[in-house]
Design an enzyme around this catalytic site. Structure first.
Site, mmCIF file in Angstrom:
data_model
loop_
_atom_site.group_PDB
_atom_site.id
_atom_site.type_symbol
_atom_site.label_atom_id
_atom_site.label_comp_id
_atom_site.label_asym_id
_atom_site.label_seq_id
_atom_site.Cartn_x
_atom_site.Cartn_y
_atom_site.Cartn_z
ATOM 1 N N ALA A 1 -4.796 7.526 -4.123
ATOM 2 C CA ALA A 1 -3.265 6.908 -4.754
ATOM 3 C C ALA A 1 -3.378 5.733 -5.139
ATOM 4 O O ALA A 1 -3.118 4.888 -4.253
ATOM 5 C CB ALA A 1 -2.268 7.512 -3.712
ATOM 6 N N THR B 1 0.920 -1.070 0.220
ATOM 7 C CA THR B 1 -0.076 0.108 -0.001
ATOM 8 C C THR B 1 0.668 1.240 0.049
ATOM 9 O O THR B 1 2.023 0.998 -0.146
ATOM 10 C CB THR B 1 -1.061 -0.010 1.191
ATOM 11 O OG1 THR B 1 -1.958 1.008 1.186
ATOM 12 C CG2 THR B 1 -0.428 0.032 2.529
ATOM 13 N N ASN B 2 0.305 2.429 0.254
ATOM 14 C CA ASN B 2 1.182 3.574 0.437
ATOM 15 C C ASN B 2 0.473 4.622 1.455
ATOM 16 O O ASN B 2 -0.371 4.232 2.039
ATOM 17 C CB ASN B 2 1.171 4.296 -1.221
ATOM 18 C CG ASN B 2 -0.206 4.653 -1.753
ATOM 19 O OD1 ASN B 2 -1.029 5.618 -0.826
ATOM 20 N ND2 ASN B 2 -0.768 4.055 -2.363
ATOM 21 N N ARG B 3 1.142 5.601 1.686
ATOM 22 C CA ARG B 3 0.907 6.600 2.608
ATOM 23 C C ARG B 3 -0.234 7.588 2.531
ATOM 24 O O ARG B 3 -0.518 8.058 3.447
ATOM 25 C CB ARG B 3 2.062 7.413 3.014
ATOM 26 C CG ARG B 3 3.534 6.458 3.582
ATOM 27 C CD ARG B 3 4.753 7.589 3.845
ATOM 28 N NE ARG B 3 4.461 8.278 4.774
ATOM 29 C CZ ARG B 3 5.195 9.593 5.182
ATOM 30 N NH1 ARG B 3 5.867 9.634 4.101
ATOM 31 N NH2 ARG B 3 4.814 10.300 5.850
#
Ligand code: CTP
Length: 405
Positions: free
Chosen positions: A277, A211-213
């Site tokens: 995102a 995943t991402n932030r």
């Protein structure tokens, strides 16, 4: 876009229910977000909570039945009723529901309701079985047919110790419903807006994912701003953040899920705002079983995901939907050049270029430093703002587009 409760006169009716203590929180929150709150308590409400509590929270007189015969004489109810932008009764008891349904005028609150012309929002609170009782349901039906709005009641623990449907919904939900109701005639009324939010999650095996932030906070703030402007909003989100009331919420995990949801919801939509995102790459295969560490570090083969905005651009070329598209670009260097290139490649009307080079703005924090770039090549740098302010600024642009169309 100012929040639709700011400067509005809300007449808060409080009736005889133990949930009356939650009305104090409602009065306080409404006042804090800029509403002018006049409170009317029924005789039984006063047994649960004092008018002084409300006067202290709103800075305005709280009315009781004695005021009907007091200083302002017989016109108190007419004055209060006609001045109100919203009549909110929270909690509303079974007794007051019946009185409202049949047009009784035997206390200040129901008389005020008879004299009012504004939208009415009711948040019922009563013990288990009372709400489902045919008598109460008949009152609800009459009121709904008359255009009255309801929020709740919810299932849960009740003062009697029983569990069932009858609990007043929480104050924040009541306020969310009031906010929504007063926004319906805003400049984006009737417009269908689709917003995406959060970082996608691409599974490696049944327990691990990439995943991402991205927190989803910016996307959620945009949903609120669009609703405040009157739009009907669909939110496609990967997060567990609470969505504003009456949002059409679609929960997704992967880019493939998000792509499918965006394509479906964009059909016939006026505006798509891609604040999410999505991952650019995903593991080629999801392992059916948990990868065991005895086998050593796994080599995870990655493959590109679909670029959702490119797919939208292609669809838009054919069908014309969505009418307008806004993208985001999170950049740590060459902000304007990189973002302008994305705007062109993805055929956007506007891109929100987000400078993530500073630790105090961007991912996971509440502030953003953004520049709006438009398809005609103009750039409009914004001051450092909260994500809610960025959301308002974006929606203000959309309002201009649709007003000049
Ligand atoms: N986006 C998308 N589909 C993807 C990835 C991104 O629709 N698979 C959208 C994002 O929601 C955002 C915009 O495209 O609105 C820009 O995303 P970004 O990842 O910054 O763009 P890329 O072209 O992938 O460039 P970069 O090399 O910076 O990753």
């Amino acid at each position: 876009m100012a929040n639709p409760l700011a400067g509005k006169k809300v007449l808060l009716g409080v009736t005889g229910s133990i949930a009356a203590y939650k009305a104090a929180e409602i009065a306080s929150q409404l006042t804090q977000i800029g509403a002018i709150v006049d409170v009317v308590l029924t005789e039984s409400a006063v047994k649960f909570i004092s008018p002084l509590t409300f006067q202290s929270l709103t800075g305005r007189k709280a009315y009781v039945d004695a005021d009907l015969w007091g200083g302002e004489g017989h016109v108190t109810h007419v004055g209060l009723g006609r001045a109100a932008d919203l009549l909110l009764i929270a909690p509303v008891s079974a007794n007051t529901l019946a009185r409202l349904a049949y047009g009784f005028g035997d206390n200040l609150l129901v008389l005020t309701a008879l004299a009012s012309h504004c939208p009415m929002l009711l948040a019922p609170a009563m013990d288990v079985g009372m709400f489902e009782h045919p008598a109460t349901q008949a009152s609800v039906k009459i009121l709904e047919q008359r255009g009255v709005h309801f929020i709740g009641p919810a299932e849960g623990y009740l003062a009697s110790g029983l569990v069932g449907r009858g609990r007043m919904v929480e104050p924040l939900e009541v306020i969310g419903a009031a906010r929504w109701l007063l926004s319906r005639k805003g400049p984006l009324a009737g417009k269908k807006v689709v917003v995406t939010a959060g970082g996608t999650q691409e599974p490696i095996d049944p327990v691990r994912l990439i995943t991402n932030r991205s927190s989803g906070k910016q996307g959620h703030a945009i949903v609120q701003a669009a609703q405040d402007a009157g739009a009907d909003v669909t939110l496609i989100s990967t997060t567990n953040l609470t969505a504003p009331i009456n949002t059409n919420l679609i929960h997704v995990q992967t880019v493939a899920d998000m792509h499918a949801a965006v394509m479906k919801e964009s059909a016939g939509s006026d505006l798509l705002i891609m604040a999410a995102a999505p991952a650019d790459f995903r593991p080629a295969h999801k392992a059916a079983d948990k990868i065991k560490k005895e086998n050593g570090p796994p080599a995870i083969e990655m493959v590109p995901t679909i670029d959702i905005l490119l797919a939208v651009a292609e669809e838009r070329g054919k069908s014309g939907w969505p009418k307008k598209v806004i993208g985001f670009a999170a950049e740590s260097r060459d902000l304007l050049d990189n973002a302008s290139a994305k705007l062109k490649r993805k055929n956007l009307d506007m891109i929100v270029a987000n400078d993530i080079s500073q630790p105090d703005s961007g991912f996971e924090v509440d502030m953003n430093r953004v520049t709006f770039i438009f398809s005609d090549g103009t750039a409009d740098p914004q001051p450092k703002m909260s994500k809610h302010e960025v959301a308002d600024a974006i929606i203000d642009r959309a309002v201009v587009w649709f007003q000049t169309k």
